[in-house]
Design an enzyme around this catalytic site. Structure first.
Site, mmCIF file in Angstrom:
data_model
loop_
_atom_site.group_PDB
_atom_site.id
_atom_site.type_symbol
_atom_site.label_atom_id
_atom_site.label_comp_id
_atom_site.label_asym_id
_atom_site.label_seq_id
_atom_site.Cartn_x
_atom_site.Cartn_y
_atom_site.Cartn_z
ATOM 1 N N HIS A 306 0.854 -1.192 0.000
ATOM 2 C CA HIS A 306 0.000 0.000 0.000
ATOM 3 C C HIS A 306 0.887 1.239 0.000
ATOM 4 C CE1 HIS A 306 -3.166 2.808 1.145
ATOM 5 N NE2 HIS A 306 -3.997 1.883 0.732
ATOM 6 N N ASP A 363 -8.050 -4.881 -0.836
ATOM 7 C CA ASP A 363 -8.476 -5.688 -1.989
ATOM 8 C C ASP A 363 -8.201 -7.168 -1.826
ATOM 9 O OD1 ASP A 363 -7.382 -2.872 -3.656
ATOM 10 O OD2 ASP A 363 -9.441 -3.605 -3.766
HETATM 11 C C1 SDX Z 1 -5.848 0.446 -3.230
HETATM 12 O O1 SDX Z 1 -3.962 4.770 -1.886
HETATM 13 C C2 SDX Z 1 -5.001 4.215 -1.432
HETATM 14 O O2 SDX Z 1 -5.553 4.561 -0.402
HETATM 15 C C3 SDX Z 1 -5.557 3.105 -2.288
HETATM 16 C C4 SDX Z 1 -6.665 2.257 -1.672
HETATM 17 C C5 SDX Z 1 -7.932 3.044 -1.483
HETATM 18 O O3 SDX Z 1 -8.716 2.679 -0.606
HETATM 19 O O4 SDX Z 1 -8.184 3.966 -2.294
HETATM 20 O O5 SDX Z 1 -6.252 1.750 -0.424
HETATM 21 C C6 SDX Z 1 -7.024 1.075 -2.589
HETATM 22 O O6 SDX Z 1 -5.486 0.841 -4.300
HETATM 23 C C7 SDX Z 1 -5.087 -0.617 -2.484
HETATM 24 C C8 SDX Z 1 -3.816 -1.108 -3.272
HETATM 25 C C9 SDX Z 1 -4.289 -2.155 -4.294
HETATM 26 N N1 SDX Z 1 -3.170 -2.505 -5.202
HETATM 27 C C10 SDX Z 1 -2.623 -3.723 -5.155
HETATM 28 O O7 SDX Z 1 -2.905 -4.600 -4.339
HETATM 29 C C11 SDX Z 1 -1.580 -3.957 -6.255
HETATM 30 C C12 SDX Z 1 -0.336 -4.616 -5.663
HETATM 31 N N2 SDX Z 1 0.358 -3.635 -4.825
HETATM 32 C C13 SDX Z 1 1.399 -2.882 -5.410
HETATM 33 O O8 SDX Z 1 1.402 -2.674 -6.751
HETATM 34 C C14 SDX Z 1 1.951 -1.763 -4.539
HETATM 35 O O9 SDX Z 1 2.076 -2.263 -3.275
HETATM 36 C C15 SDX Z 1 1.181 -0.461 -4.474
HETATM 37 C C16 SDX Z 1 1.000 0.104 -5.835
HETATM 38 C C17 SDX Z 1 -0.139 -0.655 -3.824
HETATM 39 C C18 SDX Z 1 1.981 0.487 -3.607
HETATM 40 O O10 SDX Z 1 3.139 0.757 -4.275
HETATM 41 P P1 SDX Z 1 4.282 1.649 -3.581
HETATM 42 O O11 SDX Z 1 3.966 2.121 -2.219
HETATM 43 O O12 SDX Z 1 4.632 2.662 -4.604
HETATM 44 O O13 SDX Z 1 5.353 0.593 -3.345
HETATM 45 P P2 SDX Z 1 6.645 0.631 -4.129
HETATM 46 O O14 SDX Z 1 6.316 0.476 -5.571
HETATM 47 O O15 SDX Z 1 7.453 1.811 -3.675
HETATM 48 O O16 SDX Z 1 7.291 -0.714 -3.608
HETATM 49 C C19 SDX Z 1 8.230 -0.725 -2.556
HETATM 50 C C20 SDX Z 1 8.916 -2.072 -2.693
HETATM 51 C C21 SDX Z 1 9.425 -2.327 -4.115
HETATM 52 O O17 SDX Z 1 10.484 -3.220 -4.032
HETATM 53 P P3 SDX Z 1 12.016 -2.607 -4.019
HETATM 54 O O18 SDX Z 1 12.128 -1.695 -5.226
HETATM 55 O O19 SDX Z 1 12.134 -1.878 -2.699
HETATM 56 O O20 SDX Z 1 12.919 -3.827 -4.103
HETATM 57 O O21 SDX Z 1 7.957 -3.104 -2.435
HETATM 58 C C22 SDX Z 1 7.779 -3.876 -3.610
HETATM 59 C C23 SDX Z 1 8.271 -3.054 -4.763
HETATM 60 O O22 SDX Z 1 8.708 -3.871 -5.848
HETATM 61 N N3 SDX Z 1 6.356 -4.177 -3.720
HETATM 62 C C24 SDX Z 1 5.850 -5.363 -4.037
HETATM 63 C C25 SDX Z 1 4.465 -5.226 -3.952
HETATM 64 N N4 SDX Z 1 4.167 -3.978 -3.609
HETATM 65 C C26 SDX Z 1 5.341 -3.322 -3.463
HETATM 66 N N5 SDX Z 1 6.481 -6.550 -4.376
HETATM 67 C C27 SDX Z 1 5.629 -7.578 -4.649
HETATM 68 N N6 SDX Z 1 4.281 -7.531 -4.575
HETATM 69 C C28 SDX Z 1 3.667 -6.372 -4.241
HETATM 70 N N7 SDX Z 1 2.328 -6.310 -4.187
#
Ligand code: SDX
Length: 427
Positions: A306, A363
């Site tokens: 998140h 989700d």
């Molecule tokens: C919603 O913002 C809100 O409030 C949204 C929401 C709402 O109510 O409106 O809460 C609803 O959108 C919930 C989120 C739903 N999305 C997902 O479940 C999709 C999967 N999650 C990711 O794509 C990700 O976690 C995000 C997009 C939700 C958040 O991305 P961030 O905070 O930008 O995280 P990041 O890209 O900076 O990641 C940090 C690290 C990275 O690795 P490194 O570069 O440090 O090695 O964490 C990793 C990312 O690759 N990572 C994941 C991951 N999420 C982050 N690795 C594997 N699986 C994941 N799901």
């Protein structure tokens, strides 16, 4: 805490005021930054940037706290109902019984959608994704309700709120009915808002839809949990579009499009598809954890992580408990729920996920309940939009009433320097 932040650039010091919110959140007010220093800030994805002050929702990502107008999500999910929470978000206070009854009756005045809207939905192919159809139909509502929302006039604003709450629910279900080749249903003003959703979705001309209170209660709770979430991607989009003084329907339509993305609201559909794929591949959850950790693999563990919650998402905890209750009550033994719990357990023990504070988000479990309620997977994000609608309305209303300026971020140019035009023959 000092009320001034000091920035030094090229040996020169600049002072900027510090803003402290009612929950002691701290911001540096950089309204004068560019005019005083010539510099701007750079913050892709706005992880560190506040776009507004707001009195609607407070969340603390570190502590896993979520409150609507000061009321905890746990209290509201347990004790309130979706229409009451919608009123709270939009108007700021929990309604008295008579106020809530009036709100529900006023919404009922606008649950008829112009019949000509059916010509628009007929233009879509049967297999069009419901979110694409919903974004188009929502924008089309502007054509049938052209009066732009004059926010300073309370009556106009209230009418626009009730119109949006009434019509959006109906057109959202039309996306499913179109997909299934079923006739489009009408809202039944003798029934409740959430019960109408299930009727609009599933009632067939061949006989009345039999409501199940367990299903209605579960959906009502899920809609409450999705109702607002401060400046998330789709809500910020609604505010941005509304800041140009585009109407409420057009702004909500933009929010629907933003929510559709699999990184945002589209994740609930992606979670179910991922769990079903794991199930089809013998239930080997660890293989998918490895894929999610592999930097060469674009696969992400959907429903995990998140932008703000770097601890558990309080909504996920409530939904996980509700999933157990709803499936037990309905007598549904869904192997996908077992896979989800195993996936969660493995991820929460895995160094990669722990070190990045990746927890299940809203989700991760919601799709399992939707599936148990008979909702088709492609409609999961539409249900997210129905739940988020009052939050979008509340945030749009607050932005307009606060007379916030049109949104227009800056950039740092990194392209080619000035160069003379080259004729085609000389290229
Ligand atoms: C919603 O913002 C809100 O409030 C949204 C929401 C709402 O109510 O409106 O809460 C609803 O959108 C919930 C989120 C739903 N999305 C997902 O479940 C999709 C999967 N999650 C990711 O794509 C990700 O976690 C995000 C997009 C939700 C958040 O991305 P961030 O905070 O930008 O995280 P990041 O890209 O900076 O990641 C940090 C690290 C990275 O690795 P490194 O570069 O440090 O090695 O964490 C990793 C990312 O690759 N990572 C994941 C991951 N999420 C982050 N690795 C594997 N699986 C994941 N799901």
């Amino acid at each position: 805490m000092s009320n001034i932040a000091v920035l030094e650039i090229d040996g020169k010091k600049y002072e900027f005021p510090i803003i402290v919110g009612s929950e002691n959140e701290v911001a540096i007010d950089i309204d004068k930054l560019r005019s005083e220093t010539g510099a701007i800030t750079m913050d892709p994805g706005y992880k560190n940037s506040g776009s507004c002050t707001s009195e609607i929702t407070f969340l603390d990502g570190e502590e896993g706290i979520l409150r609507y107008r000061g009321y905890s999500i746990e209290d509201l999910a347990e004790k309130s109902n979706f229409l009451e929470v919608s009123y709270l978000l939009i108007f700021g206070e929990l309604p008295k019984a008579a106020e809530l009854e009036k709100f529900e009756n006023d919404i009922r005045k606008y649950t008829l959608v112009n019949e000509e809207m059916k010509n628009i939905i007929d233009g879509f192919p049967k297999n069009a994704h419901p979110m694409g159809v919903l974004a188009s139909l929502t924008s089309a509502l502007t054509a049938f309700n052209p009066k732009s929302v004059n926010v300073t006039n309370e009556k106009d604003m209230y009418e626009a709120v009730c119109k949006t709450m009434g019509k959006f629910l109906v057109i959202a279900t039309w996306t499913y009915r179109k997909n299934m080749g079923f006739p489009l249903n009408y809202y039944d003003n003798t029934k409740g808002y959430v019960e109408n959703f299930m009727r609009l979705m599933f009632e067939l001309p061949t006989g009345p839809y039999k409501s199940n209170p367990v299903v209605i209660n579960a959906l009502d709770k899920l809609f409450i949990l999705h109702a607002d979430h401060e400046q998330n991607c789709s809500t910020s989009t609604v505010r941005m579009v509304g800041s140009s003084h585009a109407g409420l329907f057009a702004s909500i339509s933009a929010g629907v499009s933003a929510l559709w993305g699999p990184l945002h609201g589209g994740a609930n559909q992606a979670v179910l598809e991922m769990l079903e794929e794991i199930q089809a591949n013998g239930g080997d959850a660890d293989k998918y954890l490895a894929k999610a950790k592999d930097k060469e693999d674009p696969f992400r563990l959907m429903g995990f992580g998140h932008r703000v919650y770097k601890n558990f998402d309080p909504r996920a905890k409530i939904i996980k408990k509700a999933a157990d209750e709803v499936l037990a009550t309905l007598g549904v033994d869904d192997p996908v729920l077992t896979i989800a719990k195993k996936l969660e357990e493995s991820a929460l023990q895995d160094e990669y996920f722990k070190s990045r504070n990746l927890y299940p988000n809203v989700d991760f479990y919601s799709g399992i309940i939707y599936r148990a309620l008979g909702i088709p997977t492609e409609m999961f994000t539409v249900l997210f939009a129905i739940g988020r609608l009052p939050g979008w309305i509340a945030q749009w209303k607050e932005m307009r009433i606060n007379k916030e300026p049109i949104g227009r971020p800056r950039q740092i140019y990194t392209g080619a320097p000035l160069r003379p035009f080259v004729k085609t023959e000389d290229r």
